[in-house]
Design a protein around this motif. Structure first.
Motif, PDB file in Angstrom:
ATOM      1  N   CYS A 139       0.816  -1.158  -0.060  1.00 41.14           N
ATOM      2  CA  CYS A 139      -0.032  -0.008   0.031  1.00 41.14           C
ATOM      3  C   CYS A 139       0.862   1.189   0.040  1.00 41.14           C
ATOM      4  O   CYS A 139       1.858   1.474   0.887  1.00 41.14           O
ATOM      5  N   GLU A 140       0.717   2.147  -1.026  1.00 45.83           N
ATOM      6  CA  GLU A 140       1.495   3.297  -1.243  1.00 45.83           C
ATOM      7  C   GLU A 140       0.707   4.398  -0.439  1.00 45.83           C
ATOM      8  O   GLU A 140      -0.131   4.840  -1.130  1.00 45.83           O
ATOM      9  N   VAL A 141       1.496   5.095   0.460  1.00 49.98           N
ATOM     10  CA  VAL A 141       0.822   5.954   1.210  1.00 49.98           C
ATOM     11  C   VAL A 141       1.175   7.420   0.909  1.00 49.98           C
ATOM     12  O   VAL A 141       0.626   8.463   1.427  1.00 49.98           O
ATOM     13  N   GLY A 142       2.037   7.799  -0.312  1.00 55.67           N
ATOM     14  CA  GLY A 142       2.254   9.167  -0.576  1.00 55.67           C
ATOM     15  C   GLY A 142       3.763   9.401  -0.964  1.00 55.67           C
ATOM     16  O   GLY A 142       4.162   8.338  -1.527  1.00 55.67           O
ATOM     17  N   TYR A 143       4.040  10.572  -1.010  1.00 54.74           N
ATOM     18  CA  TYR A 143       5.396  11.211  -1.762  1.00 54.74           C
ATOM     19  C   TYR A 143       6.083  11.572  -0.573  1.00 54.74           C
ATOM     20  O   TYR A 143       5.778  11.835   0.277  1.00 54.74           O
ATOM     21  N   ILE A 144       7.449  11.600  -1.087  1.00 59.18           N
ATOM     22  CA  ILE A 144       8.548  12.110  -0.283  1.00 59.18           C
ATOM     23  C   ILE A 144       9.287  13.291  -1.198  1.00 59.18           C
ATOM     24  O   ILE A 144       9.347  12.885  -2.552  1.00 59.18           O
ATOM     25  N   HIS A 145       9.711  14.368  -0.570  1.00 60.18           N
ATOM     26  CA  HIS A 145      10.311  15.357  -1.101  1.00 60.18           C
ATOM     27  C   HIS A 145      11.505  16.052  -0.271  1.00 60.18           C
ATOM     28  O   HIS A 145      11.162  15.973   0.785  1.00 60.18           O
ATOM     29  N   ASP A 146      12.501  16.567  -0.835  1.00 58.52           N
ATOM     30  CA  ASP A 146      13.226  17.426  -0.183  1.00 58.52           C
ATOM     31  C   ASP A 146      12.659  18.902   0.237  1.00 58.52           C
ATOM     32  O   ASP A 146      11.508  19.260  -0.496  1.00 58.52           O
ATOM     33  N   LYS A 147      13.284  19.146   1.397  1.00 53.58           N
ATOM     34  CA  LYS A 147      12.662  20.593   1.834  1.00 53.58           C
ATOM     35  C   LYS A 147      12.035  21.645   0.836  1.00 53.58           C
ATOM     36  O   LYS A 147      11.226  22.428   0.749  1.00 53.58           O
TER      37      LYS A 147
END
Length: 234
Positions: free
Chosen positions: A43-51
């Protein structure tokens, strides 16, 4: 006879594009429970990004803090994943897997032109203990020469991710095109192949069935097809 393919549900991640990731924590927990009961594997729960790519008004699921996520969601039986776009996050954002984090799989999405960068990034992440995936976007635009270059780049790479996905970002692939792409990607050594379909031509289901018939290892779907544009595979 085709083997059983794994299923990754990305309702929160891809579906979040539709509602600006306006999900409550309770809703996400119930989504995880639901897809787990339905027999999904991830289950994929979202994105990750640098600040530098995070806006003050962004919702948590658009910019997940993996350590914080591990504080608000207990480790489920199903595996959890998050996705990041190549160039928008670095491996420094990813804690060691041994740090009691609930995420199992980190997926990196990007165009073929950035494949070497994605391979380096997933290699760094895999050394931290995670499963990894490279999702090749816009795959309906690839020529035979493009696919041969992709295969060559992978087979000459020091690191390989757990999965290599071809993503039908524009929902433009036809069922008769799927076998050739799968054959190319299956020629890559020591890697599992995945398919991520979109529904612009209402062919996400047909394309996915063909991909499974051709023994892809994993396919993506969302609840009710919620996702970017006309949606994903329901």
């Amino acid at each position: 006879m085709s083997k059983k393919s794994l299923i990754l549900d990305c309702t929160i991640r891809d579906g979040g594009i539709i509602n600006d990731f306006d999900f409550t924590t309770d809703f996400v927990k119930k989504c995880i429970e639901t897809v787990e009961k339905s027999g999904c594997d991830y289950c994929e729960v979202g994105y990750i990004h640098d600040k530098e790519f995070v806006m003050s008004y962004d919702n948590f699921w658009k910019n997940i803090d993996i350590i914080e996520l591990s504080k608000i969601i207990q480790k489920p039986k199903i595996k959890l994943s998050v996705m990041g776009d190549v160039g928008k996050f670095s491996s420094n954002l990813i804690p060691e897997k041994t740090s009691s984090v609930v995420v199992d799989l980190i997926r990196v999405a990007g165009p073929k032109e950035k494949l070497k960068e994605m391979l380096d990034l997933t290699g760094e992440i895999s050394l931290k203990g995670y499963e990894t995936s490279i999702n090749l976007m816009f795959s309906s635009h690839y020529t035979d020469l493009d696919w041969r270059e992709v295969v060559s780049t992978f087979n000459h790479s020091r690191f390989k991710p757990t999965f290599i996905y071809f993503a039908d970002s524009f929902g433009n692939l036809k069922p008769n095109e799927i076998p050739t792409i799968v054959e190319y990607l299956k020629s890559i050594d020591n890697i599992k192949v995945g398919f991520h379909g979109h529904n612009h031509l209402q062919l996400a289901f047909a394309n996915t069935l063909v991909a499974i018939e051709k023994n892809v290892d994993i396919v993506d779907s969302t609840i009710w097809g919620m996702g970017k544009g006309p949606g994903n595979l329901p």
